[in-house]
Scaffold this motif. Structure first.
Motif, PDB file in Angstrom:
ATOM      1  N   VAL A 188       0.879  -1.542  -0.038  1.00 45.65           N
ATOM      2  CA  VAL A 188       0.099  -0.222   0.078  1.00 45.65           C
ATOM      3  C   VAL A 188       0.721   1.361   0.037  1.00 45.65           C
ATOM      4  N   ILE A 189       2.229   1.156   0.875  1.00 49.87           N
ATOM      5  CA  ILE A 189       2.699   2.152   1.215  1.00 49.87           C
ATOM      6  C   ILE A 189       3.601   2.806  -0.527  1.00 49.87           C
ATOM      7  N   GLN A 208       2.323   2.643  -3.196  1.00 47.36           N
ATOM      8  CA  GLN A 208       1.776   3.272  -4.352  1.00 47.36           C
ATOM      9  C   GLN A 208       1.605   4.873  -3.436  1.00 47.36           C
ATOM     10  N   ILE A 209       1.853   5.348  -2.065  1.00 47.14           N
ATOM     11  CA  ILE A 209       1.711   6.555  -2.059  1.00 47.14           C
ATOM     12  C   ILE A 209       2.928   7.070  -1.669  1.00 47.14           C
ATOM     13  N   PHE A 255       5.655   8.485   1.664  1.00 46.28           N
ATOM     14  CA  PHE A 255       5.107   8.168   3.037  1.00 46.28           C
ATOM     15  C   PHE A 255       5.483   8.897   3.345  1.00 46.28           C
ATOM     16  N   LEU A 274      -0.613   9.425   9.115  1.00 45.77           N
ATOM     17  CA  LEU A 274      -1.829   9.851   9.131  1.00 45.77           C
ATOM     18  C   LEU A 274      -2.022  11.261   9.657  1.00 45.77           C
ATOM     19  N   ASP A 323      -8.606  13.744   3.854  1.00 44.04           N
ATOM     20  CA  ASP A 323      -8.317  12.406   3.775  1.00 44.04           C
ATOM     21  C   ASP A 323      -8.134  11.992   1.527  1.00 44.04           C
ATOM     22  N   ILE A 324      -8.408  12.132   1.256  1.00 47.07           N
ATOM     23  CA  ILE A 324      -8.876  12.438  -0.131  1.00 47.07           C
ATOM     24  C   ILE A 324      -7.919  13.549  -0.719  1.00 47.07           C
ATOM     25  N   SER A 325      -6.489  13.830  -0.548  1.00 48.85           N
ATOM     26  CA  SER A 325      -5.638  14.435  -1.328  1.00 48.85           C
ATOM     27  C   SER A 325      -4.154  14.291  -0.591  1.00 48.85           C
ATOM     28  N   PHE A 326      -3.619  13.175  -0.512  1.00 48.44           N
ATOM     29  CA  PHE A 326      -1.903  12.642  -0.058  1.00 48.44           C
ATOM     30  C   PHE A 326      -1.312  13.446  -0.895  1.00 48.44           C
ATOM     31  N   GLU A 327      -0.637  14.337   0.447  1.00 47.76           N
ATOM     32  CA  GLU A 327       1.095  15.659  -0.863  1.00 47.76           C
ATOM     33  C   GLU A 327       1.552  15.200  -1.140  1.00 47.76           C
ATOM     34  N   SER A 328       1.499  15.080  -1.881  1.00 48.05           N
ATOM     35  CA  SER A 328       2.935  13.936  -3.667  1.00 48.05           C
ATOM     36  C   SER A 328       3.941  14.897  -3.330  1.00 48.05           C
ATOM     37  N   GLU A 385       4.546  18.484  -4.616  1.00 48.04           N
ATOM     38  CA  GLU A 385       4.219  19.750  -3.529  1.00 48.04           C
ATOM     39  C   GLU A 385       5.172  20.463  -2.832  1.00 48.04           C
TER      40      GLU A 385
END
Lengths: 306, 306
Positions: free
Chosen positions: B48-49, B51-52, B55, B272, B282-287, B290
């Motif tokens: 999972v990680i 893909q983020i 993280f 989190l 919740d739905i806009s992870f920092e990329s 940014e």
């Protein structure tokens, strides 16, 4: 961020939450295992410790910084002169939450208070807003005249709690006094014994059970990939009516965990370190008689051995 | 203290040592259980990680004080801009000691060093004097020109280690230089990356095996109530020829344990928290895009969420 990326993030978020749920289950299982595997050992240890004078006072003398920072010189003198036993129990086991802990102090006759036993319980509870953690109830200490180490704070907290239970509302005498005293003197250097006053969030047993049930259903739904209404919690962030503002020892829950997970399991290690530092040989344990209160209070700040 | 009391104390001391041995066995058993129960979960989490974006950088942004205190602003910039994966493994399991840990950092292309992977291993070892703990070997970082975050310290430590392995004695060029540099600049504010230079006590595999065997025999004897020659250890306190004096990150072993037992299992929680504090939904992870390095370095000191 593209709509697609945002969609993916929502999926990842659910997956992370699922994982956290699963990790929490494992953590609870390990706490249960730990309790099972150590039960007889702690009983054996208690028997040995009971025969060693000043075992627990010496352990406190070597307490790690996270505990030591809360022990004022006078507290230290009380503990050194009269703490005869300490015990920690995960009292909701085997069926309840292994994170609930009871910490019991036993004292000999001393000049500060009448109590022979002071036990503080912390219940692991969940509320309707999704918060989960340790809550407690104030413990009354029967101070001897002029010997209240908390300068009246603990008595006031206890009175406020009784008033709250009796539904006396917001404007009681005790509440006003407690507020005034907290504002005028602050909590810097407050006695370790103020720890017994901690309440934490006010969560009834009914609310806890409903919240635990709701959380379980939410987790199950999330696991099955069904939509979960998590926003409810976040929107209620401003709903802090349960927050108890007049806490005289706000970090009491952390301190309880530190006692339960560090001081309690590490007691022999701390005791042996204290023995070593006192420059004594293996076979001459320090006895009660060898240390009076003045000496105890004059001990330099204790350091954890590297 | 009477002779009788002293005799009793000696008995209690043996009993306490026995108990510590038994507690240690339980602790090891629990670490093994934990590794078994969490293995699949960590594998799932890694998927999972992966893909983020960001993280692990965000986890480090929320690292607890015991870790954060070692991360200098420039280190933080490096981690934020290029740390792509972190993993912790108890690499001596299933048969060896569960306290041995390997910590692996994976990096994307960055302006500081060439390495894509930096892995540091810590072995739980025992020496002939009764000491037990984590030892390690320096890890070489291939710095880009002018970008050595440790100002040459790590290179010197590595060279000294190579010299030691080659049996070059005490007076090598690298040793002199390292000593001089440590004395002139001190280690305040040293880079997090100096952590890779830690060695700890020098204990050969043969010495470890002999010491473990001796300890087991001692424990068995103590359990059976036979006399145990414990004094041997104490008398050798001054025999610290194994102590490695030129440690550029003396608390590296503690930091490794903190990464393995706090940052690694708590990564989702820290991530989190970072999301929340960044005021994102919740739905806009920092990329990656940014956050640039200047922003990263300018972030205020990070606090653990209460």
């Amino acid at each position: 961020m593209s709509a697609e990326a945002a969609d993916n993030s929502a999926v990842f978020y659910e997956q992370l939450e699922n994982l956290e749920d699963e990790f929490e289950e494992v953590e609870l299982e390990l706490l249960r295992q730990q309790a099972k595997l150590t039960k007889d050992l702690y009983a054996k240890r208690a028997k040995v410790i009971a025969q060693i004078p000043s075992f627990w006072p010496l352990v406190f003398e070597q307490a790690p910084p996270d505990i030591d920072e809360y022990v004022q010189p006078t507290d230290s003198a009380v503990l050194l002169s009269s703490l005869v036993d300490l015990s920690v129990e995960r009292f909701e086991l085997p069926d309840g939450d292994p994170r609930s802990i009871a910490i019991k102090f036993e004292f000999s006759e001393n000049e500060y208070f009448e109590n022979k036993v002071l036990e503080k319980k912390f219940w692991w509870r969940r509320n309707k807003d999704g918060w989960a953690g340790l809550v407690s109830e104030p413990v009354k200490i029967n101070w001897k005249p002029g010997k209240d180490l908390t300068s009246g704070l603990l008595d006031l907290v206890y009175q406020v709690w009784e008033d709250d239970k009796a539904g006396k509302g917001e404007d009681t005498e005790a509440k006003k006094k407690l507020k005034e005293q907290m504002e005028s003197t602050g909590l810097d250097g407050v006695s370790f014994f103020a720890w017994f006053g901690f309440r934490g969030l006010s969560i009834s047993e009914e609310e806890n059970q409903a919240a635990v049930k709701e959380e379980q259903e939410k987790r199950q739904a999330r696991k099955e990939g069904k939509p979960v209404d998590d926003d409810e919690d976040d929107d209620e962030d401003d709903d802090d009516e349960d927050e108890y503002e007049m806490e005289i020892f706000p970090t009491a829950d952390d301190l309880a965990v530190c006692i339960a997970e560090d001081l309690w399991p590490g007691a022999i290690k701390y005791f042996l370190t204290a023995q070593e530092l006192d420059g004594q040989s293996d076979i001459s344990f320090e006895s009660d008689e060898e240390m009076d209160e003045d000496e105890a209070a004059a001990q330099p700040s204790k350091k954890r051995k590297a």
